[in-house]
Design a protein around this motif. Sequence first.
Motif, PDB file in Angstrom:
ATOM      1  N   PHE A   1     130.934  22.746  89.410  1.00 25.17           N
ATOM      2  CA  PHE A   1     131.881  22.205  90.392  1.00 25.17           C
ATOM      3  C   PHE A   1     133.318  22.632  90.128  1.00 25.17           C
ATOM      4  O   PHE A   1     134.259  21.950  90.529  1.00 25.17           O
ATOM      5  CB  PHE A   1     131.797  20.674  90.467  1.00 25.17           C
ATOM      6  CG  PHE A   1     130.391  20.156  90.559  1.00 25.17           C
ATOM      7  CD1 PHE A   1     129.603  20.447  91.657  1.00 25.17           C
ATOM      8  CD2 PHE A   1     129.847  19.403  89.530  1.00 25.17           C
ATOM      9  CE1 PHE A   1     128.298  19.997  91.734  1.00 25.17           C
ATOM     10  CE2 PHE A   1     128.538  18.951  89.594  1.00 25.17           C
ATOM     11  CZ  PHE A   1     127.767  19.250  90.699  1.00 25.17           C
TER      12      PHE A   1
ATOM     13  N   ILE B   1     118.706  24.789 101.316  1.00 27.57           N
ATOM     14  CA  ILE B   1     119.681  24.829 100.222  1.00 27.57           C
ATOM     15  C   ILE B   1     121.088  24.565 100.749  1.00 27.57           C
ATOM     16  O   ILE B   1     121.868  23.843 100.129  1.00 27.57           O
ATOM     17  CB  ILE B   1     119.563  26.168  99.464  1.00 27.57           C
ATOM     18  CG1 ILE B   1     118.273  26.151  98.630  1.00 27.57           C
ATOM     19  CG2 ILE B   1     120.786  26.421  98.591  1.00 27.57           C
ATOM     20  CD1 ILE B   1     117.992  27.408  97.854  1.00 27.57           C
TER      21      ILE B   1
ATOM     22  N   GLY C   1     121.456  20.919 101.228  1.00 26.77           N
ATOM     23  CA  GLY C   1     121.603  20.270  99.927  1.00 26.77           C
ATOM     24  C   GLY C   1     123.036  20.380  99.423  1.00 26.77           C
ATOM     25  O   GLY C   1     123.594  19.431  98.869  1.00 26.77           O
ATOM     26  N   GLN C   2     123.634  21.552  99.621  1.00 26.51           N
ATOM     27  CA  GLN C   2     125.031  21.740  99.216  1.00 26.51           C
ATOM     28  C   GLN C   2     125.934  20.782  99.991  1.00 26.51           C
ATOM     29  O   GLN C   2     126.864  20.201  99.437  1.00 26.51           O
ATOM     30  CB  GLN C   2     125.468  23.186  99.442  1.00 26.51           C
ATOM     31  CG  GLN C   2     124.829  24.188  98.490  1.00 26.51           C
ATOM     32  CD  GLN C   2     125.306  24.008  97.067  1.00 26.51           C
ATOM     33  OE1 GLN C   2     126.479  23.775  96.805  1.00 26.51           O
ATOM     34  NE2 GLN C   2     124.396  24.073  96.126  1.00 26.51           N
TER      35      GLN C   2
ATOM     36  N   HIS D   1     125.079  17.872 101.420  1.00 26.51           N
ATOM     37  CA  HIS D   1     124.860  16.494 100.950  1.00 26.51           C
ATOM     38  C   HIS D   1     125.636  16.219  99.663  1.00 26.51           C
ATOM     39  O   HIS D   1     126.301  15.207  99.541  1.00 26.51           O
ATOM     40  CB  HIS D   1     123.380  16.250 100.639  1.00 26.51           C
ATOM     41  CG  HIS D   1     122.481  16.301 101.836  1.00 26.51           C
ATOM     42  ND1 HIS D   1     121.114  16.339 101.725  1.00 26.51           N
ATOM     43  CD2 HIS D   1     122.745  16.311 103.161  1.00 26.51           C
ATOM     44  CE1 HIS D   1     120.576  16.372 102.941  1.00 26.51           C
ATOM     45  NE2 HIS D   1     121.550  16.369 103.830  1.00 26.51           N
ATOM     46  N   GLY D   2     125.507  17.135  98.726  1.00 20.91           N
ATOM     47  CA  GLY D   2     126.156  16.931  97.431  1.00 20.91           C
ATOM     48  C   GLY D   2     127.665  16.919  97.562  1.00 20.91           C
ATOM     49  O   GLY D   2     128.356  16.131  96.908  1.00 20.91           O
TER      50      GLY D   2
ATOM     51  N   ALA E   1     128.782  13.634  99.071  1.00 19.76           N
ATOM     52  CA  ALA E   1     128.702  12.556  98.080  1.00 19.76           C
ATOM     53  C   ALA E   1     129.912  12.598  97.146  1.00 19.76           C
ATOM     54  O   ALA E   1     130.502  11.557  96.825  1.00 19.76           O
ATOM     55  CB  ALA E   1     127.409  12.675  97.273  1.00 19.76           C
ATOM     56  N   GLN E   2     130.310  13.788  96.736  1.00 15.35           N
ATOM     57  CA  GLN E   2     131.506  13.874  95.889  1.00 15.35           C
ATOM     58  C   GLN E   2     132.745  13.471  96.684  1.00 15.35           C
ATOM     59  O   GLN E   2     133.668  12.859  96.157  1.00 15.35           O
ATOM     60  CB  GLN E   2     131.657  15.291  95.318  1.00 15.35           C
ATOM     61  CG  GLN E   2     130.728  15.507  94.129  1.00 15.35           C
ATOM     62  CD  GLN E   2     130.832  16.894  93.524  1.00 15.35           C
ATOM     63  OE1 GLN E   2     130.920  17.880  94.242  1.00 15.35           O
ATOM     64  NE2 GLN E   2     130.806  16.967  92.214  1.00 15.35           N
TER      65      GLN E   2
ATOM     66  N   VAL F   1     126.104   6.300  98.741  1.00  3.74           N
ATOM     67  CA  VAL F   1     126.191   7.487  99.602  1.00  3.74           C
ATOM     68  C   VAL F   1     125.422   7.239 100.901  1.00  3.74           C
ATOM     69  O   VAL F   1     124.248   6.880 100.857  1.00  3.74           O
ATOM     70  CB  VAL F   1     125.632   8.731  98.873  1.00  3.74           C
ATOM     71  CG1 VAL F   1     125.756   9.960  99.754  1.00  3.74           C
ATOM     72  CG2 VAL F   1     126.376   8.953  97.567  1.00  3.74           C
TER      73      VAL F   1
ATOM     74  N   ILE G   1     123.347  11.337 105.575  1.00  7.38           N
ATOM     75  CA  ILE G   1     124.218  12.361 106.170  1.00  7.38           C
ATOM     76  C   ILE G   1     123.438  13.109 107.249  1.00  7.38           C
ATOM     77  O   ILE G   1     122.368  13.654 106.984  1.00  7.38           O
ATOM     78  CB  ILE G   1     124.712  13.324 105.074  1.00  7.38           C
ATOM     79  CG1 ILE G   1     125.515  12.543 104.022  1.00  7.38           C
ATOM     80  CG2 ILE G   1     125.561  14.437 105.670  1.00  7.38           C
ATOM     81  CD1 ILE G   1     125.504  13.178 102.657  1.00  7.38           C
TER      82      ILE G   1
END
Lengths: 793, 160
Positions: free
Chosen positions: A253, A684, A687-688, A690-691, A694-695, A729, A732
Amino acid sequence: MTTKLFGEPIPRREDERLVLGQGRYLDDLGRQAVAAAFVRSPHAHARIRDIDVSRALDVEGLIAIYTWEDLPGLVAEPLPLLIPHPALTHGRTAYPLAKEIVRHVGEPIVMVVATDRYVAEDVCGLIDVDYEFLKPVVGLEEAAQGVHLVHEDVPGNLGAHLVQEVPARDGRSVAEALESAPHVLEFRLDIERSASMPLEGRGVYARWDADDRSLRVYSSTQTSTSVRMALAAKLGLPLPQVEVIAPDVGGGFGVKIVHPWPEEILVPWAAITLGREVKWAEDRREHFISSAHERGQVQHIKVGFDEQGRVLALDVDILHDHGAYTPYGIIVPIITATQLLGPYKIGAYRVVFSSIYTNTVQVTPYRGAGRPQGVFAMERTMDRIAAHLGLDRTDVRAANFIGPDEFPYDQGLIFQDGRPLIYDSGDYPESLRMLKELIGWDDFPAMKQAAAEEGRRIGIGVGCYVEGTGVGPYEGGHVQITSDGRVHVSTGLTSQGQGHETVFAQIAATELGVPFEKVSVVTGDTRRFGYAVGTFASRAAVMSGNAIALACRRVREKALKIAADALEADPRDLEITDGVVHVVGAPAAGIPLATVAVLSNPLRYAFDEEAQRATQFAGTADPDKAPLEDEPGLEGKDYYSPIRSTFASGMHAAIVETDPDTAEIRILRYAVVHDCGRLINPMIVEGQIHGGVAQGVGGALYEKMAYDEHGQLLNASFMDFLMPYVTEVPHIETAHLETPSPLNPLGIKGAGEAGVIPVSSVIAGAIEDAEGIPIMRMPISPSDLYDLRRATD
Amino acid sequence: MPDLHEISLIVNGVVREVTVPARRLLSDCLRHDLGLTGTHVGCEHGVCGACTILLDGEPARSCLTLAVTAAGHEITTVEGLAGDDGPSAVQRAFRECHGLQCGFCTPGFLCTATALLRENPAPTDEEVVEGLSGNLCRCTGYQNIVKSVHRAAELLAEES
Ligand code: FES
Ligand code: FES
C-alpha cells in the motif's frame, strides 16, 4: 490475438499455495538465521549524550551491538533522497542509526544481533541511552511558524515550497479571475494522518556467501531492483554479486516502496560483517513508529464561480506535513496539487504548497498518495458551490466536466512523472449517469423525506476523481518457452497481493495462444529480471502487463518463423492454438511450441529424445544456412516505456445514516463506478476496489495518528489505531465503464489505488447532507460529530 | 539461559515434541520451532487474528498463548485444514470467491471460518459477519471473504 483469457475472471494462481499455508513471506524464510532488533528513540527530539551497553554484554546469546560509530564508509552516511526536486530546497534524510540527534519517536539508535529475537530484545532493554531533551515540534501549523526547529539548518521547518499557476484560457491570472467572479467562497479543510498499515510489516533477511563473495537479500519490499542497486552502492559490492528477492509480501500500500530502509542496509551489512545469516522482521509497534505515515494536510481554498457553478478561479494553499525526513521527496504534495483538478476544466488555477518538517514519523506515499487530499479539496469545493447556489451537487459537477470529445485534455501542469498533465481518455458524463442510476440519486430526496418522518437522519454524498496511473519510466518483461512447452514469464516489479502471477499469465497465454496452465510468472526477483522500477502508483498492470505483451509478441514472431521453416509455410499463414503452431484453418498439421523451442536452439549434444531433433545429424537444419541466424532459444524480452501516464477515473456515492442521539455514523449504501480502461481480470479489479474503499472508510471514520504535544504516538497499536473490521465496511456496489487508453498496446489503465481516493469526500458530503452542518475536517468520529452539533446549536 | 521445558503438542494430528523456554509464544513455537509458517503474526497483541489456530477445535490466538500452556492439547493450523483429497471446502471457496489478496490474514480467516461452519453449517449474513468480526484484513474489504464463507457452506452441504 484471441480474447479467451484476457478479460476473464480467472481464479488466482497464487491462491493455490496461499490457502494451504504454503506462502513464503519474509519471516517464513531463514529459520537458521540469527535475529536483529533495534533500540529506538522513546523521545521525539533529543540529543544523544551517551550510549552505555555495559549491562547488556553478559547476556547469553548476544552476538553484536552496533551504534552509528561502528558503521563504515557509505553505510554511515545519510540514506538517499530518492526523488530530488528543485523546489525541495531543504531535503533531509536520516542516518541508518541515529547520529547525535533523534528526530522522532521510533528512530533507530542501536542494532543488536543475537541468537534469537527474544534474546535480542532482552539486550535492547539493557542498553542505556542518555538523552538531552530538545523541544519537540509537533502540529503542522505550529511547525510552520518555525519557532522551534526539527533540523537546525532548516529555517521555518520549510522543506519545500512550490507555486504552480495555470492562467484561465483568456489569459487572466487567478487573482484577476477571482476579482471578477460573480461568487467567491473561502474556507479551510483539514485531513489527518493515517498509514498504509499492511498486515505484514517490513522485514529483511540477508545471506552472505563468503566463498562466492555474493549477497542474497530477501526484503518485504515494493521494489527489489532498486534495493539491489542501493545495496551494491552502499556496501561497495559489484552489482552482479548482489541479488534481491521480494518473496510473498503481505501487503504494501505504498509504505514498502520506500527504500533502502535503515534495516535494509544494516541487516545485510551485519550478515557480511558477522559471516552469518541475519534476519529482522518488524513488529507492529515498530511499524507504527518507524516506517511511514501519510495524508496530514491543512488546506485553504478560495474559489470564484458563476451562476451555474462553473469554477472561474481556484486558489489553493496547502500545508503538508512530511514528518522528520524527506526520503521520498515531495511526491505526495505534488500529486495533491496536480490531481486536485479531477475531471474538471476550471478557469484559472493556482496551487501553493509548503512542505513542513515535524518531529513525527516521515510521510511517504500511502495508497492514493496525496490524491485523497486533493479530491477532498475539490469535491468539498463542489459541494460548497452547490450549497451556495442552491443547485444539485451532481449538476454543479457536470457543469464543470471535461467533455468526452475534449481528449487529450491538457491541464497545463507538470505531473509527478515530470511530464505534462494530459488526460488521455475518459467519459465523465457517462460515468456520472451510471453512478446516479446505481445509487438512485434522483429518488433520494423522497427516501430522505420518508426517513425523516420516522425520525431518522440520512444523507447522500458524491465524489469524483481522476487518477494518473502507470507512471514511467519503464518496466520490462522476459518470456521463455522451454522444450517441455512451458512458458516462463518474468518481470522485475514486485507483488503484494495484486494477483500479478494470474493477470500476467492471462496476458501471456492470450498473446502466445498457449494454455493458461503452461504459463508461470515470477516477479520481484532480480535473479530473473534485473531492470525495473517498482510497484506503486497503480502501474504494475499497465507497465509490466504491456511489457510482457510486447515480449510475447517477439517470441511469437520468432516461433512462427522457425515453425514456418519446419512446416514449409509462410509465417503469415500461421497461428498458434493451444500451444501448437499451425496453418490457419488446419490445426491438425501443426508443430508444438515445445518442438519449436527445441529447433530454436541448434544442439551438438542431445539431453533427451526431443532434443535429438536439434542435433547436427537429425536432418532438421538446412545445410546451406548457418545453424544460428538469431539468438538461440525461444525467448524474448521487451520493455514498455510510456510517454506519459494514463488517466483512470471514477465516481463514488454513499448514503449514510447518523444517529440523532449518539451521533453514530453508519454507511447504508456505497456505490462505485470505475473506469480503468480494458479489464484484464474483472474479479481482481473489483477486489482492488473493495479493498481501496475499505481503507477509505477507515480514513474517513476511524483512522488517525494521535500524536500528543511531546511527539508521542498515543495509538501505536491495533488496539488503539482503529482499522475497519468486517463490521465497519459496507457492501460495495460496483459498475465498470471501459474507455481504453490510447497510450498503450493493451488499452489498460491502473486500478490499484482508485477505491480509496474519494471516500473521505463522499462520506463528508453525505454526513453534511444528513446533518446540515458543514464537514470540513476528516476523519470524523461520533464524538467529533457530537461536538459539531453542539457548536452549531 | 531461562529454564527450558520439554512439551509435547498434537499438531495437525501428529505428536510433536519440542523444548521451549516458558515465555515462548505458541505462534513462534509453531512457526520457528516446528516450521509451520502458515500461521502468521500481524500484531502480536491479540487484535488482528492473523495468528488464529484451532486449539482443541476452538479458534485461539496463538500470539496470546504460551507454547507451554498448549502442552498436551490438539492444535490445528492452516496446514492441517486440507484433507488427503486436497484443499478443504473453506480453502476452495476462498480461492473461488477471491477471498484473499496478499494472503497474510488468510490463515486466520480460514481457521476462524472452519470453526464457524462446524458450529453453524448454514449461517446467515449477520452470523458470518459476527463470526469474522475479530479478524483484520487490510486488502480485501471483506466483501469477498463473507462471500467465500457462504460459498464454503454451500460446498460443505453438497459434500455431506
Ligand atoms: S498476531 Fe495474534 S492477533 Fe494479531
Ligand atoms: S489479504 Fe492481505 S490482509 Fe487480508
